[in-house]
Design an enzyme around this catalytic site. Structure first.
Site, PDB file in Angstrom:
ATOM      1  N   TYR A  53       1.107 -14.540  18.465  1.00 65.88           N
ATOM      2  CA  TYR A  53      -0.311 -14.423  17.928  1.00 65.88           C
ATOM      3  C   TYR A  53      -1.115 -13.142  18.831  1.00 65.88           C
ATOM      4  O   TYR A  53      -0.699 -13.045  19.935  1.00 65.88           O
ATOM      5  CB  TYR A  53      -0.905 -15.606  18.140  1.00 65.88           C
ATOM      6  N   GLU A  55      -4.585 -11.928  18.033  1.00 68.12           N
ATOM      7  CA  GLU A  55      -5.955 -11.821  17.474  1.00 68.12           C
ATOM      8  C   GLU A  55      -6.491 -10.634  18.327  1.00 68.12           C
ATOM      9  O   GLU A  55      -6.545 -10.797  19.437  1.00 68.12           O
ATOM     10  CB  GLU A  55      -6.941 -13.011  17.421  1.00 68.12           C
ATOM     11  N   ASP A 200      -8.632   4.031  -3.299  1.00 71.12           N
ATOM     12  CA  ASP A 200      -7.680   2.769  -2.931  1.00 71.12           C
ATOM     13  C   ASP A 200      -6.205   3.520  -3.551  1.00 71.12           C
ATOM     14  O   ASP A 200      -5.984   3.574  -4.883  1.00 71.12           O
ATOM     15  CB  ASP A 200      -8.030   1.728  -3.839  1.00 71.12           C
ATOM     16  N   THR A 227      -1.998   0.003   0.167  1.00 68.64           N
ATOM     17  CA  THR A 227      -0.937  -0.954   0.628  1.00 68.64           C
ATOM     18  C   THR A 227       0.163  -0.138   1.102  1.00 68.64           C
ATOM     19  O   THR A 227       0.011   0.923   1.368  1.00 68.64           O
ATOM     20  CB  THR A 227      -0.144  -1.713  -0.623  1.00 68.64           C
ATOM     21  N   LYS A 230       4.893  -0.143  -1.859  1.00 70.61           N
ATOM     22  CA  LYS A 230       5.086   0.798  -3.140  1.00 70.61           C
ATOM     23  C   LYS A 230       5.433   2.084  -2.595  1.00 70.61           C
ATOM     24  O   LYS A 230       6.725   2.100  -1.974  1.00 70.61           O
ATOM     25  CB  LYS A 230       3.513   0.855  -3.639  1.00 70.61           C
ATOM     26  N   ARG A 236       5.514  -5.099   2.866  1.00 70.44           N
ATOM     27  CA  ARG A 236       4.381  -5.576   2.040  1.00 70.44           C
ATOM     28  C   ARG A 236       3.010  -5.675   3.069  1.00 70.44           C
ATOM     29  O   ARG A 236       3.291  -6.521   4.094  1.00 70.44           O
ATOM     30  CB  ARG A 236       4.386  -6.809   1.375  1.00 70.44           C
TER      31      ARG A 236
HETATM   32  C1  LIG Z   1      -4.755  -0.182  -6.778  1.00 70.06           C
HETATM   33  C2  LIG Z   1      -4.237  -1.458  -6.027  1.00 70.06           C
HETATM   34  N1  LIG Z   1      -5.049  -2.109  -5.191  1.00 70.06           N
HETATM   35  C3  LIG Z   1      -4.913  -3.194  -4.546  1.00 70.06           C
HETATM   36  C4  LIG Z   1      -3.544  -3.601  -4.780  1.00 70.06           C
HETATM   37  C5  LIG Z   1      -3.566  -4.861  -4.233  1.00 70.06           C
HETATM   38  O1  LIG Z   1      -2.409  -4.949  -3.157  1.00 70.06           O
HETATM   39  P1  LIG Z   1      -1.572  -6.528  -2.760  1.00 70.06           P
HETATM   40  O2  LIG Z   1      -0.868  -7.008  -4.082  1.00 70.06           O
HETATM   41  O3  LIG Z   1      -0.929  -5.929  -1.715  1.00 70.06           O
HETATM   42  O4  LIG Z   1      -2.549  -7.422  -2.416  1.00 70.06           O
HETATM   43  C6  LIG Z   1      -2.588  -3.217  -5.908  1.00 70.06           C
HETATM   44  C7  LIG Z   1      -1.642  -3.909  -6.215  1.00 70.06           C
HETATM   45  O5  LIG Z   1      -0.896  -3.723  -7.145  1.00 70.06           O
HETATM   46  C8  LIG Z   1      -3.018  -1.915  -6.351  1.00 70.06           C
HETATM   47  O6  LIG Z   1      -2.150  -1.391  -7.138  1.00 70.06           O
END
Ligand SMILES: Cc1ncc(COP(=O)(O)O)c(C=O)c1O
Length: 422
Positions: A53, A55, A200, A227, A230, A236
């Protein structure tokens, strides 16, 4: 990977573990958000850090015994900043969706407006789908493509909408869009209306880190969420990056992650992130990213030759979106099942302004990150695209589908899942 302890202790779970290993080895993975991690990343994921842990942040924890958690989190943070030219990285978000929610929590007040890409035009659920908790707290407005045949985003319409709707945050990012984003246009619109610009880059993080796609920070974006799986080929997980040494913004982000949304970070995952970021900093990662793009273009060339409609007319990145209903008269659900039966895994996907329902849309989405990790090149990728076309055309022909299944197995066997990338 061997599971000697699980196999002896828990045969039921072992059966599932082994089955998944076999499925991944024998089939071809074309889901664009999936990839294979190295053995080193898997070792870190299974390390003693899973017991700990921690935090708080390095140097400011709420529990004792943090000598090595601090060490590994600092390595992950420093490498993340180097990969994306960021001033600051918070590597604790548990995944992409929590990373986005943390940014919303950090920079918005309930009722504030956020602008994101329309879901059916390629945006992600976390950019405003009505069923998300974010959509219940904030007001989401959308932008779209001007023309789904070219994929060009209607930046002028976006500017007009931003002037009218006055968003506090504009999101550039997608999960099913095939063209380069014009980050400069996004940043310009955000600046004009006084919004923060957030990218994002969940899908394209690896390609940005590998230098084959533009970095939103080069166009003055304030924040990046992503993320770490990918294209980035890590465990993950999620992460938030801040472009400038803006103490106030950094503090708000940190507090939104913990205690705003999370308790203890998953230190084994953070250790695995550090290992994956180390791999992405290696010069060979750029070659991998170049191959991902080249392979996607090789697949697009086959689909174009065979008259298959591709949303956006092709691809600039790692993914392709096919209108299988328009091209083959088969819905996305059936197409996914037909291809699964020949050993190719991809996913059904809504296409722009899809008249069909989300559980059986008109499209399928596929991509090259995983098969490129296996070492496939343009020749193999072009053949995989042909197999997709042949399987969808011969979907009622059992003998043909069996022949294609055998061919897929042979191809997979010739390109085993690697364990080592550097
Ligand atoms: C553009 C985008 N943002 C956020 C996410 C969410 O990621 P997670 O599935 O790890 O929560 C994804 C997942 O496919 C994504 O393609």
């Amino acid at each position: 990977m061997h599971y000697s302890f699980v196999s002896q202790q828990d045969p039921e779970v072992f059966e599932a573990l082994e089955g998944e290993e076999r499925r991944q080895a024998e089939g071809l993975e074309l889901i664009p958000s999936e990839n294979y991690v190295s053995r080193a990343v898997r070792e870190a994921l299974g390390s003693a850090f899973t017991n700990k842990y921690s935090e708080g942040l390095p140097g400011k924890r709420y529990y004792g015994g943090q000598e090595f958690t601090d060490q590994v989190e600092e390595i992950a943070r420093t490498r993340a900043c180097r990969l994306f030219a960021a001033a600051y990285a918070n590597v604790q978000p548990l995944s992409g969706a929590p990373a986005n929610l943390a940014v919303y929590h950090a920079v918005l007040q309930p009722g504030d407006t956020v602008m994101g890409m329309d879901l059916s035009h390629g945006g992600h659920l976390t950019h405003g789908h009505p069923l998300t908790v974010a959509a219940q707290l904030f007001r989401f407005v959308t932008y779209k493509m001007k023309n789904p045949e070219t994929g060009e985003i209607d930046y002028e319409a976006m500017r007009m909408a931003a002037r009218r709707e006055k968003p506090k945050l504009i999101i550039a990012g997608f999960s099913a869009y095939t063209r380069e984003l014009d980050y400069a246009a996004f940043a310009d619109i955000a600046r004009e209306v006084g919004a923060l610009a957030m990218a994002d880059i969940a899908h394209t993080a690896g390609l940005i880190a590998g230098g084959v796609l533009a970095n939103p920070f080069s166009h003055s974006f304030d924040l990046i969420t992503t993320t770490t799986h990918k294209t980035l080929r890590g465990p993950r997980g999620g992460m938030i990056l801040v472009r400038e040494e803006n103490e106030e913004l950094i503090t708000r982000i940190n507090r939104a992650v913990f205690p705003g949304l999370q308790g203890g970070p998953h230190m084994n995952v953070i250790a695995a992130k550090a290992v994956a970021f180390g791999e992405a900093l290696h010069s060979s990662f750029g070659d991998y990213c170049t191959a991902v793009l080249r392979n996607a273009k090789a697949m697009a060339a086959v689909f174009a030759r065979e008259g298959v409609r591709m949303l956006g007319g092709g691809t600039d990145n790692h993914l392709l979106l096919l209108d299988v209903y328009g091209s083959f008269g088969v819905g996305g659900k059936e197409a996914e099942e037909v291809l699964d039966a020949v050993g190719i895994t991809l996913n059904k996907n809504t296409i722009a302004d899809d008249p069909r329902p989300p559980l059986d849309p008109s499209g399928v989405r596929l991509g090259t990150p995983a098969i490129t990790t296996r070492g496939m090149g343009e020749v193999e990728c072009a053949r995989v695209a042909e197999i997709i076309v042949e399987a969808l055309r011969a979907r009622d022909d059992r003998a043909k589908k069996k022949a294609l299944r055998d061919e897929v197995r042979e191809l997979a066997a010739a390109f085993p899942v690697p364990e080592k990338f550097v």
